[in-house]
Design a protein around this motif. Structure first.
Motif, mmCIF file in Angstrom:
data_model
loop_
_atom_site.group_PDB
_atom_site.id
_atom_site.type_symbol
_atom_site.label_atom_id
_atom_site.label_comp_id
_atom_site.label_asym_id
_atom_site.label_seq_id
_atom_site.Cartn_x
_atom_site.Cartn_y
_atom_site.Cartn_z
ATOM 1 N N ILE A 13 0.860 -1.186 0.000
ATOM 2 C CA ILE A 13 0.000 0.000 0.000
ATOM 3 C C ILE A 13 0.897 1.237 0.000
ATOM 4 O O ILE A 13 1.595 1.502 0.982
ATOM 5 C CB ILE A 13 -0.921 0.005 1.238
ATOM 6 C CG1 ILE A 13 -1.743 -1.278 1.287
ATOM 7 C CG2 ILE A 13 -1.807 1.244 1.248
ATOM 8 C CD1 ILE A 13 -2.467 -1.497 2.594
ATOM 9 N N PRO A 14 0.918 1.989 -1.104
ATOM 10 C CA PRO A 14 1.801 3.167 -1.157
ATOM 11 C C PRO A 14 1.242 4.353 -0.371
ATOM 12 O O PRO A 14 0.052 4.643 -0.399
ATOM 13 C CB PRO A 14 1.853 3.493 -2.650
ATOM 14 C CG PRO A 14 0.606 2.930 -3.223
ATOM 15 C CD PRO A 14 0.231 1.761 -2.371
ATOM 16 N N VAL A 15 2.131 5.011 0.360
ATOM 17 C CA VAL A 15 1.790 6.220 1.106
ATOM 18 C C VAL A 15 2.933 7.207 0.908
ATOM 19 O O VAL A 15 4.038 6.993 1.410
ATOM 20 C CB VAL A 15 1.604 5.941 2.617
ATOM 21 C CG1 VAL A 15 1.423 7.234 3.390
ATOM 22 C CG2 VAL A 15 0.451 5.008 2.864
ATOM 23 N N GLY A 16 2.686 8.257 0.163
ATOM 24 C CA GLY A 16 3.709 9.283 -0.044
ATOM 25 C C GLY A 16 4.968 8.772 -0.702
ATOM 26 O O GLY A 16 6.059 9.225 -0.382
ATOM 27 N N GLY A 17 4.861 7.817 -1.593
ATOM 28 C CA GLY A 17 6.023 7.310 -2.307
ATOM 29 C C GLY A 17 6.735 6.151 -1.633
ATOM 30 O O GLY A 17 7.700 5.628 -2.172
ATOM 31 N N GLY B 55 4.072 -0.085 5.394
ATOM 32 C CA GLY B 55 4.871 -0.720 6.442
ATOM 33 C C GLY B 55 6.072 0.116 6.824
ATOM 34 O O GLY B 55 6.396 0.285 8.002
ATOM 35 N N PHE B 56 6.756 0.660 5.815
ATOM 36 C CA PHE B 56 7.897 1.547 6.078
ATOM 37 C C PHE B 56 7.430 2.797 6.812
ATOM 38 O O PHE B 56 8.078 3.255 7.750
ATOM 39 C CB PHE B 56 8.587 1.925 4.761
ATOM 40 C CG PHE B 56 9.738 2.863 4.938
ATOM 41 C CD1 PHE B 56 10.967 2.391 5.345
ATOM 42 C CD2 PHE B 56 9.594 4.225 4.706
ATOM 43 C CE1 PHE B 56 12.050 3.254 5.516
ATOM 44 C CE2 PHE B 56 10.647 5.090 4.874
ATOM 45 C CZ PHE B 56 11.876 4.602 5.275
ATOM 46 N N TRP B 57 6.289 3.349 6.379
ATOM 47 C CA TRP B 57 5.760 4.557 7.022
ATOM 48 C C TRP B 57 5.465 4.298 8.494
ATOM 49 O O TRP B 57 5.794 5.117 9.348
ATOM 50 C CB TRP B 57 4.499 5.034 6.303
ATOM 51 C CG TRP B 57 3.973 6.310 6.859
ATOM 52 C CD1 TRP B 57 4.375 7.571 6.549
ATOM 53 C CD2 TRP B 57 2.968 6.449 7.865
ATOM 54 N NE1 TRP B 57 3.681 8.490 7.288
ATOM 55 C CE2 TRP B 57 2.800 7.827 8.109
ATOM 56 C CE3 TRP B 57 2.188 5.544 8.573
ATOM 57 C CZ2 TRP B 57 1.891 8.318 9.033
ATOM 58 C CZ3 TRP B 57 1.281 6.045 9.495
ATOM 59 C CH2 TRP B 57 1.139 7.416 9.714
#
Length: 88
Positions: A45-49, A53-55
């Motif tokens: 799931i992309p969030v801001g590029g 999970g990373f976010w």
């Protein structure tokens, strides 16, 4: 800070401990679960590029922790008033 009875004191601390346990579990699930264990799944799931999970690993767990701090402060203020042990 005096309780009206020992039953009130026990009920107050029971509610306090239950609240802390619930909030700590939420924080652990968000920081450890979402940021580490579920990171590969959430990265789809992309969030801001970047992946979600990373976010969560980098910023989300911090935001959730701050929200938990403010929520705990409000709930404890309400609990103190309920049992008549507030500073007001």
């Amino acid at each position: 800070m005096a309780f009206k009875s020992d039953d009130d004191k026990k009920a107050y601390w029971r509610k306090n401990i239950n609240l802390m346990v619930v909030l700590l579990v939420i924080w652990a699930v968000v920081s450890y679960g979402f940021g580490i264990l579920l990171r590969p799944v959430l990265d789809a799931i992309p969030v801001g590029g970047v992946g979600l999970g990373f976010w969560f690993a980098q910023q989300g767990s911090i935001y959730v922790f701050l929200a938990i701090v403010f929520f705990y402060a409000k709930k404890m203020r309400d609990l103190d008033r309920e049992y008549g042990v507030d500073d007001d």
